[in-house]
Design a protein around this motif. Structure first.
Motif, PDB file in Angstrom:
ATOM      1  N   VAL A 224       6.907 -50.687  19.530  1.00 53.29           N
ATOM      2  CA  VAL A 224       8.221 -51.316  19.485  1.00 53.29           C
ATOM      3  C   VAL A 224       8.242 -52.286  18.317  1.00 53.29           C
ATOM      4  N   GLU A 225       9.221 -52.116  17.434  1.00 55.98           N
ATOM      5  CA  GLU A 225       9.392 -53.047  16.315  1.00 55.98           C
ATOM      6  C   GLU A 225      10.634 -53.898  16.555  1.00 55.98           C
ATOM      7  N   ILE A 226      10.485 -55.192  16.348  1.00 57.01           N
ATOM      8  CA  ILE A 226      11.620 -56.111  16.450  1.00 57.01           C
ATOM      9  C   ILE A 226      12.282 -56.183  15.076  1.00 57.01           C
ATOM     10  N   ALA A 227      13.533 -55.750  14.980  1.00 58.75           N
ATOM     11  CA  ALA A 227      14.194 -55.616  13.684  1.00 58.75           C
ATOM     12  C   ALA A 227      14.324 -56.949  12.949  1.00 58.75           C
ATOM     13  N   SER A 228      14.558 -58.025  13.678  1.00 59.86           N
ATOM     14  CA  SER A 228      14.810 -59.319  13.033  1.00 59.86           C
ATOM     15  C   SER A 228      13.578 -59.897  12.350  1.00 59.86           C
ATOM     16  N   SER A 229      12.382 -59.548  12.845  1.00 66.92           N
ATOM     17  CA  SER A 229      11.161 -60.121  12.288  1.00 66.92           C
ATOM     18  C   SER A 229      10.212 -59.096  11.674  1.00 66.92           C
ATOM     19  N   GLY A 230      10.413 -57.823  12.031  1.00 67.16           N
ATOM     20  CA  GLY A 230       9.506 -56.790  11.552  1.00 67.16           C
ATOM     21  C   GLY A 230       8.217 -56.700  12.342  1.00 67.16           C
ATOM     22  N   GLU A 231       8.041 -57.547  13.363  1.00 70.97           N
ATOM     23  CA  GLU A 231       6.824 -57.504  14.178  1.00 70.97           C
ATOM     24  C   GLU A 231       6.798 -56.238  15.025  1.00 70.97           C
ATOM     25  N   SER A 232       5.591 -55.690  15.194  1.00 68.16           N
ATOM     26  CA  SER A 232       5.420 -54.491  16.009  1.00 68.16           C
ATOM     27  C   SER A 232       4.441 -54.765  17.139  1.00 68.16           C
ATOM     28  N   PHE A 233       4.697 -54.114  18.274  1.00 70.59           N
ATOM     29  CA  PHE A 233       3.866 -54.291  19.453  1.00 70.59           C
ATOM     30  C   PHE A 233       3.647 -52.933  20.110  1.00 70.59           C
TER      31      PHE A 233
ATOM     32  N   ILE B 234      21.431 -56.425  32.432  1.00 67.00           N
ATOM     33  CA  ILE B 234      21.349 -57.676  31.674  1.00 67.00           C
ATOM     34  C   ILE B 234      20.446 -57.545  30.450  1.00 67.00           C
ATOM     35  N   CYS B 235      19.415 -56.720  30.527  1.00 66.75           N
ATOM     36  CA  CYS B 235      18.471 -56.598  29.409  1.00 66.75           C
ATOM     37  C   CYS B 235      18.882 -55.527  28.400  1.00 66.75           C
ATOM     38  N   GLN B 236      20.083 -54.991  28.494  1.00 69.47           N
ATOM     39  CA  GLN B 236      20.503 -53.908  27.598  1.00 69.47           C
ATOM     40  C   GLN B 236      20.335 -54.319  26.136  1.00 69.47           C
ATOM     41  N   THR B 237      19.742 -53.435  25.358  1.00 69.63           N
ATOM     42  CA  THR B 237      19.393 -53.734  23.965  1.00 69.63           C
ATOM     43  C   THR B 237      19.813 -52.575  23.070  1.00 69.63           C
ATOM     44  N   ASP B 238      20.327 -52.890  21.886  1.00 69.14           N
ATOM     45  CA  ASP B 238      20.694 -51.853  20.924  1.00 69.14           C
ATOM     46  C   ASP B 238      19.440 -51.242  20.306  1.00 69.14           C
ATOM     47  N   VAL B 239      19.482 -49.930  20.126  1.00 64.45           N
ATOM     48  CA  VAL B 239      18.372 -49.193  19.516  1.00 64.45           C
ATOM     49  C   VAL B 239      18.766 -48.820  18.094  1.00 64.45           C
TER      50      VAL B 239
ATOM     51  N   LEU C  81      10.022 -47.233  18.547  1.00 63.69           N
ATOM     52  CA  LEU C  81      11.401 -47.679  18.684  1.00 63.69           C
ATOM     53  C   LEU C  81      11.582 -48.923  17.825  1.00 63.69           C
ATOM     54  N   VAL C  82      12.710 -49.001  17.140  1.00 61.98           N
ATOM     55  CA  VAL C  82      13.108 -50.226  16.457  1.00 61.98           C
ATOM     56  C   VAL C  82      14.297 -50.794  17.209  1.00 61.98           C
ATOM     57  N   LEU C  83      14.142 -52.002  17.746  1.00 61.13           N
ATOM     58  CA  LEU C  83      15.160 -52.603  18.598  1.00 61.13           C
ATOM     59  C   LEU C  83      15.847 -53.760  17.911  1.00 61.13           C
ATOM     60  N   ASP C  84      17.118 -53.920  18.204  1.00 61.08           N
ATOM     61  CA  ASP C  84      17.933 -54.990  17.613  1.00 61.08           C
ATOM     62  C   ASP C  84      17.674 -56.299  18.372  1.00 61.08           C
ATOM     63  N   LEU C  85      16.510 -56.845  18.162  1.00 61.77           N
ATOM     64  CA  LEU C  85      16.112 -58.116  18.788  1.00 61.77           C
ATOM     65  C   LEU C  85      15.684 -59.103  17.700  1.00 61.77           C
TER      66      LEU C  85
END
Length: 321
Positions: free
Chosen positions: A238-247, A277-282, A317-321
């Motif tokens: 999972v990559e966080i789009a705002s920071s580029g961090e991956s987990f 509540i946790c819905q997130t854009d992909v 997955l790259v998520l809009d977080l």
């Protein structure tokens, strides 16, 4: 988060594998009120918590006004991750820390008739709704299903309380699961539908209601099956789009669990895939949807997901977080 310190007053065997727990304030104070469909989260010894619905089977009691006791109903799950096994180990005198009541499954006021459907331990929020509807003198029916006779919790008080408004279904006597399509075809199309139980039951009811043109705003549900690993599950990134961090999300862990352990500040509640509540854009990647919130078209689009339960078909997955 505000919490309440409660003690166990009574433990009752309600059905095989199901116990109810009466809880009171350790200080002897009245407890905060709650509306039908509400739950509290019980803290576990390992630092986790679990949500349990508040049960009211007395139409003469108005729980929104508060009172001296809370009542929970808990089924001991075969693959318990700690919650139900901890609860079933409780005895009178034991103490619990719980959150204030919260409602993600609220009963809507108004004159419209109501169809209640419960599967197994999903009866706990539905029973409180039935009591409220009786008190309000509203038109409703409750369909309560289980695998076999003797398996349904709270059945004796529900029979006494509801009479002909309660319809019982047993898979072993009927030769199969409750047929949601037949029930909904006979229901007033202006009814609000409330369903709580295992995921397959909720999905079947949702499909039957949508097939018959019921609008989404009249279909209400709460999932009572905790997420479990499935055969073929694999780790994914999972990559966080705002920071580029991956987990890496391993098998047996949710995206929320991994990201929160890494210090991410996330908004979520149920962790079962039913509150949204946790819905997130992909942004990219292919989600493996395991919630009961999204419609078939939303799932097919792959643009959003519930990160509490859903995983990935793709390697990343790259998520809009």
């Amino acid at each position: 988060m505000s919490t309440l310190e409660l003690k166990v007053i009574a433990v009752t065997e309600e059905a095989p594998m199901v116990r109810s727990f009466e809880l009171a304030s350790t200080a002897g104070d009245d407890l905060p009120g709650y509306s039908p469909g509400s739950h509290i989260r019980v803290s576990l010894p390992n630092g986790d918590d679990r949500p349990y619905s508040l049960v009211n089977l007395d139409p003469g009691v108005e729980p929104t006004q508060g009172g001296s006791r809370y009542r929970l109903g808990v089924r001991l799950e075969e693959a318990s991750q700690g919650g139900s096994s901890f609860m079933h180990g409780l005895k009178p005198g034991d103490r619990l820390s719980v959150t204030l009541p919260k409602n993600d499954f609220a009963l809507i006021d108004g004159p419209a008739p109501v169809v209640l459907m419960a599967g197994g331990i999903g009866i706990t929020p539905i029973a409180s709704m039935a009591s409220a509807l009786l008190r309000q003198k509203r038109d409703f029916i409750l369909h309560y299903s289980g695998r076999a006779q003797g398996s349904l919790a709270f059945i004796a008080p529900l029979r006494a309380l509801l009479g002909e408004k309660l319809i019982e279904h047993y898979d072993d006597l009927s030769g199969g699961y409750l047929d949601a399509g037949v029930l909904l075809s006979a229901a007033d199309p202006e009814s609000h539908l409330y369903v709580c139980g295992p995921k397959p039951m909720i999905e079947a009811v949702q499909a039957a209601a949508r097939q018959r043109g019921w609008p989404e705003e009249r279909i209400h549900f709460e999932l009572f099956t905790p997420p479990v690993a499935q055969t073929g599950d694999k780790p994914f990134e999972v990559e966080i789009a705002s920071s580029g961090e991956s987990f890496t999300v391993p098998v047996g862990k949710s995206i929320i669990e991994v990201l929160e352990a890494a210090g991410q500040d996330l908004i979520y509640d149920c962790q079962r895939g039913d509150c949204g509540i946790c819905q997130t854009d992909v942004i990219s990647g292919e989600p493996d949807h395991r919630d009961v919130v999204l419609t078939d078209s939303e799932k097919a689009s792959g643009k959003v997901m519930q990160i509490c339960v859903s995983r990935a078909h793709s390697a990343k997955l790259v998520l809009d977080l």
